[in-house]
Design a protein around this motif. Sequence first.
Motif, mmCIF file in Angstrom:
data_model
loop_
_atom_site.group_PDB
_atom_site.id
_atom_site.type_symbol
_atom_site.label_atom_id
_atom_site.label_comp_id
_atom_site.label_asym_id
_atom_site.label_seq_id
_atom_site.Cartn_x
_atom_site.Cartn_y
_atom_site.Cartn_z
ATOM 1 N N THR A 281 0.863 -1.173 0.000
ATOM 2 C CA THR A 281 0.000 0.000 0.000
ATOM 3 C C THR A 281 0.899 1.223 0.000
ATOM 4 O OG1 THR A 281 -1.730 -1.140 1.253
ATOM 5 C CG2 THR A 281 -1.818 1.261 1.199
ATOM 6 N N GLY A 282 0.758 2.074 -0.996
ATOM 7 C CA GLY A 282 1.618 3.253 -1.113
ATOM 8 C C GLY A 282 1.881 3.574 -2.562
ATOM 9 N N GLY A 283 2.099 4.845 -2.864
ATOM 10 C CA GLY A 283 2.194 5.310 -4.243
ATOM 11 C C GLY A 283 3.576 5.178 -4.857
ATOM 12 N N ALA A 284 3.775 5.913 -5.970
ATOM 13 C CA ALA A 284 5.028 5.840 -6.723
ATOM 14 C C ALA A 284 5.245 7.147 -7.464
ATOM 15 C CB ALA A 284 4.971 4.683 -7.719
ATOM 16 N N PHE A 285 6.514 7.452 -7.743
ATOM 17 C CA PHE A 285 6.866 8.578 -8.597
ATOM 18 C C PHE A 285 6.907 8.114 -10.051
ATOM 19 C CE2 PHE A 285 8.816 9.906 -4.524
ATOM 20 C CZ PHE A 285 8.199 11.133 -4.385
ATOM 21 N N LYS A 286 6.824 9.074 -10.966
ATOM 22 C CA LYS A 286 6.764 8.730 -12.387
ATOM 23 C C LYS A 286 8.076 8.168 -12.909
ATOM 24 C CE LYS A 286 3.008 11.468 -14.366
ATOM 25 N NZ LYS A 286 2.645 12.520 -15.336
ATOM 26 N N THR A 287 9.186 8.725 -12.496
ATOM 27 C CA THR A 287 10.480 8.315 -13.037
ATOM 28 C C THR A 287 11.256 7.497 -12.016
ATOM 29 O OG1 THR A 287 11.568 10.326 -12.269
ATOM 30 C CG2 THR A 287 10.620 10.362 -14.488
ATOM 31 N N LEU A 295 16.093 13.092 -9.279
ATOM 32 C CA LEU A 295 15.333 13.432 -8.088
ATOM 33 C C LEU A 295 14.583 14.754 -8.247
ATOM 34 C CD1 LEU A 295 17.852 12.386 -5.300
ATOM 35 C CD2 LEU A 295 16.011 11.070 -6.308
ATOM 36 N N LYS A 296 14.874 15.499 -9.309
ATOM 37 C CA LYS A 296 14.148 16.738 -9.543
ATOM 38 C C LYS A 296 12.706 16.476 -9.948
ATOM 39 C CE LYS A 296 18.306 19.304 -10.855
ATOM 40 N NZ LYS A 296 19.012 20.026 -11.935
ATOM 41 N N ASP A 297 12.418 15.280 -10.481
ATOM 42 C CA ASP A 297 11.068 14.940 -10.927
ATOM 43 C C ASP A 297 10.300 14.345 -9.759
ATOM 44 O OD1 ASP A 297 8.749 14.101 -12.086
ATOM 45 O OD2 ASP A 297 9.699 13.083 -13.767
ATOM 46 N N CYS A 298 9.400 15.121 -9.185
ATOM 47 C CA CYS A 298 8.613 14.684 -8.027
ATOM 48 C C CYS A 298 7.140 14.512 -8.372
ATOM 49 C CB CYS A 298 8.756 15.687 -6.880
ATOM 50 S SG CYS A 298 10.412 15.785 -6.211
ATOM 51 N N ASN A 299 6.837 14.250 -9.649
ATOM 52 C CA ASN A 299 5.453 14.017 -10.039
ATOM 53 C C ASN A 299 5.036 12.600 -9.687
ATOM 54 O OD1 ASN A 299 4.614 16.527 -11.578
ATOM 55 N ND2 ASN A 299 6.504 16.006 -12.645
ATOM 56 N N TYR A 300 3.847 12.441 -9.131
ATOM 57 C CA TYR A 300 3.338 11.124 -8.750
ATOM 58 C C TYR A 300 2.901 10.338 -9.979
ATOM 59 C CZ TYR A 300 3.132 12.791 -3.916
ATOM 60 O OH TYR A 300 3.450 13.281 -2.671
ATOM 61 N N ASN A 301 3.021 9.026 -9.905
ATOM 62 C CA ASN A 301 2.562 8.140 -10.972
ATOM 63 C C ASN A 301 1.136 7.690 -10.644
ATOM 64 O OD1 ASN A 301 2.135 6.172 -12.909
ATOM 65 N ND2 ASN A 301 4.223 5.355 -12.776
ATOM 66 N N ASP A 302 0.175 8.441 -11.154
ATOM 67 C CA ASP A 302 -1.227 8.149 -10.855
ATOM 68 C C ASP A 302 -1.690 6.842 -11.494
ATOM 69 O OD1 ASP A 302 -1.455 10.531 -9.398
ATOM 70 O OD2 ASP A 302 -1.913 11.685 -11.223
ATOM 71 N N LYS A 303 -1.017 6.421 -12.569
ATOM 72 C CA LYS A 303 -1.397 5.187 -13.258
ATOM 73 C C LYS A 303 -1.222 3.968 -12.355
ATOM 74 C CE LYS A 303 -0.334 2.384 -17.331
ATOM 75 N NZ LYS A 303 0.521 2.260 -18.550
ATOM 76 N N LEU A 304 -0.164 3.960 -11.545
ATOM 77 C CA LEU A 304 0.084 2.823 -10.659
ATOM 78 C C LEU A 304 -0.811 2.833 -9.433
ATOM 79 C CD1 LEU A 304 3.972 2.399 -10.663
ATOM 80 C CD2 LEU A 304 2.260 1.162 -11.983
ATOM 81 N N GLY A 305 -1.239 4.021 -8.985
ATOM 82 C CA GLY A 305 -2.072 4.076 -7.790
ATOM 83 C C GLY A 305 -1.292 3.706 -6.546
ATOM 84 N N ASP A 306 -2.017 3.277 -5.508
ATOM 85 C CA ASP A 306 -1.352 2.980 -4.235
ATOM 86 C C ASP A 306 -1.531 1.529 -3.796
ATOM 87 O OD1 ASP A 306 -4.004 2.979 -3.598
ATOM 88 O OD2 ASP A 306 -3.834 4.353 -1.894
#
Length: 388
Positions: A281-287, A295-306
């Motif tokens: 249970t827990g999300g993921a970053f896109k890259t 590490l500059k890319d802090c966008n969440y990966n909504d496709k994977l969910g939590d």
Amino acid sequence: MKKMIILAAIAASLSMQARAAETTEKTNADKKEAPKELKLADVMSKPKISGYLIGNYNATFQEGKNSNTFSIRLIRLTMTGRILNDFEYKLQGQLNGNSSTFGESPRMVDMSLEWLRHKEFKVKIGQFKRPFSFENPMNPIDIGFNSQAQSIQKLAGFNDRTGEQSSSGRDIGVQVSGDLIPNANGRRLLHYEAGVFNGQGINRKDVGNQKDVIGGVWVSPIKGMRIGAFGWVGSYARTGWWNDGMIEESGTRKVNRYRYAISAEYKDADWQIRSEYIHNTGGAFKTTANTSDDLKDCNYNDKLGDRADGVYVAMIAPIIKGKLRAKARYDLYRQAGDWASAKTIYKAGFNYLFCKNLEIQTEYSLVNDRNIVNHNYSMADVQFSVRF
């Protein structure tokens, strides 16, 4: 006259005894005063150098994406030894890179010191394997397949689903462990291990200032069998930039990691049967963080969910004792926790041991990946490993 001679002899004897006693006393005093020469062998054992290399050939039969290649999967060199007999140190470096992250090679994989005086209570500090699952701490050759199961890769810190850089299941922290309840033969029936870690993987400082707590316990009812459970509470953090609608913001973001595993294993000289279920249970970053710039890319990966989970069942059985073994593995991973995101790999093959330090492993895989348009394809692998 005769009496005088006897008395003189007695006096001479007593005098000699006194001088001898004085000499002995002086010698003993000198010994006490003389400091014992300290030798390196009294403090540190002779270092033991070992290592292994794994070469691989892979062919993928996928519509529009056929490929085949030779590669160097791993080259690792290890140094271990004892300090003051109670402490064991381990240094392990990886000398090769891989096809996607050449910049990470060479690198330090393990660097740890462990206090081993008591079997019931040991303490380890440094960079080492996270105490999560049975398969994670195993040597990659001993697993018997060309890679770890998908759930181990994605949920034990190899190529973690959160986007953490490739860390081979390791992190930096401190751990306690021990073996309890010896039976009549001295075999310990209960094992525990628990640690506190940065949560950032290998060779990285803590970013979110929130430590991961990871641990497990297992029982060994009969020789060769283990039944256990593991838990992981923590997060993975990044500092950088992300897009929130039309606005770009900066700061530190994190994704949670709440995981558990249920594990069972039976292992003999030639037999190996193991199965584990892992839930996340827990999300993921896109890259994926391969370098510090990522590490500059802090966008969440909504496709994977939590949500994510996976299960595998692996078996290796002898055909010719000590030489030839047959193997098969069912390996399912659901990256978003549902069947629409399921990837299933069916493996079968043979392992041949020329000797204990030289082995060739072959396998053929059927893959059903529901995350791509053409779900079904196959792969063939030949892996050659040498220990030294």
